[in-house]
Design a protein around this motif. Structure first.
Motif, PDB file in Angstrom:
ATOM      1  N   PRO B  36       0.832  -1.195   0.000  1.00 60.80           N
ATOM      2  CA  PRO B  36       0.000   0.000   0.000  1.00 60.80           C
ATOM      3  C   PRO B  36       0.869   1.249   0.000  1.00 60.80           C
ATOM      4  N   ALA B 153      10.802 -10.933   2.130  1.00 54.52           N
ATOM      5  CA  ALA B 153       9.953 -11.212   0.966  1.00 54.52           C
ATOM      6  C   ALA B 153       8.880 -10.149   0.773  1.00 54.52           C
ATOM      7  N   THR B 154       8.404  -9.525   1.859  1.00 54.57           N
ATOM      8  CA  THR B 154       7.343  -8.531   1.718  1.00 54.57           C
ATOM      9  C   THR B 154       7.742  -7.227   2.396  1.00 54.57           C
ATOM     10  N   ASP B 156       5.827  -5.502   4.452  1.00 60.23           N
ATOM     11  CA  ASP B 156       5.414  -5.622   5.856  1.00 60.23           C
ATOM     12  C   ASP B 156       6.546  -6.108   6.745  1.00 60.23           C
ATOM     13  N   GLU B 157       7.227  -7.138   6.268  1.00 55.65           N
ATOM     14  CA  GLU B 157       8.275  -7.739   7.082  1.00 55.65           C
ATOM     15  C   GLU B 157       9.477  -6.811   7.255  1.00 55.65           C
ATOM     16  N   ALA B 160       8.468  -4.517  10.013  1.00 60.19           N
ATOM     17  CA  ALA B 160       8.450  -5.267  11.271  1.00 60.19           C
ATOM     18  C   ALA B 160       9.867  -5.461  11.803  1.00 60.19           C
ATOM     19  N   THR B 180       3.088   4.656   6.691  1.00 59.80           N
ATOM     20  CA  THR B 180       3.576   3.839   7.810  1.00 59.80           C
ATOM     21  C   THR B 180       4.164   4.738   8.892  1.00 59.80           C
TER      22      THR B 180
END
Lengths: 298, 244
Positions: B36, B153-154, B156-157, B160, B180
């Motif tokens: 996003p 891989a993403t 998001d990670e 995180a 974010t």
């Protein structure tokens, strides 16, 4: 009127506690997540018998008296068992897909004059596409799923072939000689004496394979099938309020915990079922287990 | 009479095939669904975001029937070349290395800045551990910068990893990081200078699909000309976003 709390999921910012959770857990995305559990169970239900069929065929071929057939069986077992699962999964699915499209291309578009490989592109005519470019999304998904099942069946078939091959050899030789002395043909000996007795030797190995197969289902994700691991990762990631009605911090741990519980419960149920089958199969067999059963009865 | 019937049938069949090759085809739009505001899965589990709106508008203008599919970022190019879908519309920057394998349309998003985000202003972005998504231009940049690259891989990670202290900073498209950082309520902040990377974002296509490329190029041009593309950029990336 009772004190029913009536709420609608259209405006989740106003909700809290249980009603928020109820709405959150019933979003379309979560429903897809629950559906993915069905995908995994369906995969297991289809793959297990298919892998058994491959395994039975492989074991029969390996112990065949016809030399080339025996080589084929042994080669299948050795190659698939020797290659890492992930490498095999990635290679096989692409190779199988392109192989099918290549054959269809040769049949449906014989007068095609462009090369099939242009640089890194693999191009076949539209009519040869698998599935057809204009078919709905569910057909694409079903096709991907079938490729996954076939790949799983081939990989696990090799392992079960090895187990069955060993079990067939474990049946006491005297049994087979007796059958022959009674005048049974090799085919009759195989189906009437060997196969019914071998299961008790095969079951511990097959049960083990079943456990490994359950744990291997997250490989579906590698094959592009959106399984429970994919959705757990997608749903658990931190969500900012701009892109969702249900913002939350990083919850991946909880989603993966739910998967852990699911897999644990599933393997526990499998263990119980396998134990029952084992008890059933040992009845009347000339094994230590069968002997113990006989003693318990008298 | 029989011959005539056969001839008409043959004619109908052959035109049918020709139609199928040119118009009956559904264009499958491949995206990641995890970046996003470019593309993400909304609560209903459908592809949503800036690229969803741009893509639907492009398909309408090019008079194509389009369908959205998601694919892992890691294997998004191989699955395009092997024909599982027909375009990549996933915030993919136009780079020379990718141009060798696939083709790009003209950009539908201007060359944008990438940025570092970290938990503290003095995070070591030059020599520390920096998280980035695998096979992105940002990962390539970090690898060359002297910092230790930590790949995920993403997207998001990668964020995180900063939040749980595994990495000192994350390096990504500034437009993806902005929401974010904004929503983190001060936990994350931009660090260091913005870095301009890549030649903007374009649709990825197979090199052999020149007809499709021309159609999309024309549609993108018409969206640039009438200002509708800029409107969508401002809608999804805010007033400060770079437009055409």
């Amino acid at each position: 009127m009772g004190h029913f709390v009536i709420f609608a999921c259209t405006d989740p910012q106003t909700l809290s506690g249980l009603s928020w959770l109820t709405c959150y857990l019933t979003t379309g995305k979560h429903l897809a997540f629950y559906g993915a559990f069905g995908t995994v169970l369906l995969l297991l239900a289809v793959t297990a018998p298919a892998a058994m069929a491959f395994g039975f065929g492989g074991a029969m071929a390996a112990r065949s008296r016809i030399l080339p057939l025996s080589w084929l069986g042994r080669g299948y077992i050795a190659i698939v068992r020797g290659v890492p699962d992930i490498a095999f999964f990635l290679f096989f699915v692409i190779a199988l897909d392109q192989g099918i499209e290549y054959l269809r291309h040769k049949i449906k578009c014989p007068d095609w004059d462009e090369p099939l490989r242009q640089g890194s592109d693999f191009i076949v005519c539209q009519a040869a596409k698998m599935p057809l470019g204009n078919s709905p999304q569910w057909i694409h998904e079903a096709y991907g799923f079938s490729l996954a099942v076939l790949t799983f069946a081939i990989v696990f078939g090799a392992f079960s072939a090895n187990v069955l091959y060993g079990a067939m050899r474990a049946v006491p030789h005297a049994q087979l000689e007796t059958a022959e002395a009674y005048g049974m043909s090799p085919r009759q000996t195989f189906w009437r004496v060997l196969v019914p007795q071998m299961w008790v030797y095969a079951l511990p190995g097959l049960g083990n394979l079943w456990m490994v197969l359950i744990k291997a289902t997250p490989l579906l994700f590698l094959l592009g099938v959106e399984d429970i691991v994919y959705w757990a990762r997608e749903l658990g990631g931190a969500k900012t309020p701009r892109f969702t009605d249900f913002p939350h911090p990083d919850w991946r741990m909880w989603y993966f915990l739910a998967l852990l519980v699911f897999y644990l419960c599933f393997t526990r149920v499998s263990e119980i079922v396998l134990d029952r089958i084992m008890r059933r199969l040992t009845r009347g067999q000339a094994t230590a287990g069968g002997e113990a059963q006989r003693k318990a009865l008298t | 009479m029989k011959k005539l019937l056969l001839a008409t049938a043959a004619l109908a069949l052959s035109t049918g095939f020709a139609m199928a090759d040119a118009h009956g085809k559904t264009i499958r739009m491949g995206t990641e669904g995890a970046y996003p505001p470019y593309n993400f899965l909304n609560d209903a589990g459908e592809v949503d975001g800036f690229e969803r709106e741009v893509g639907d508008e492009l398909c309408a203008r090019a008079e194509l029937t389009c369908e959205w599919v998601t694919n892992e970022w890691d294997s998004i190019i191989p699955n395009l070349t092997s024909g599982n879908y027909d375009t990549i519309i996933a915030g993919m920057s136009i780079t020379d290395a990718r141009e060798e394998v696939i083709d790009f349309t003209q950009n539908y998003f201007p060359p944008a800045a990438s940025a570092y985000a970290a938990k503290s202003a003095d995070a070591d972005i030059a020599g520390g551990v920096v998280a980035a998504q695998t096979s992105t231009i940002q990962a390539g940049h970090v690898a060359e910068s002297g910092a230790t690259l930590l790949e995920f891989a993403t997207y998001d990670e990668t964020v995180a990893a900063v939040n749980n202290g595994e990495a000192d900073a994350v390096f990504a498209d500034k437009d993806a990081l902005a929401p974010t950082v904004e929503e983190s309520a001060g936990a994350l902040m931009f660090v260091g200078d913005d870095v301009p990377l890549g030649g903007g974002i374009g649709l990825g296509l197979r090199e052999s699909d020149t007809e499709l490329k021309d159609k999309f190029n024309a549609a993108i041009q018409s969206m640039k000309d009438d200002g509708s593309l800029n409107k969508l950029i401002i809608k999804w990336f805010g007033e400060g976003a770079k437009t055409f």
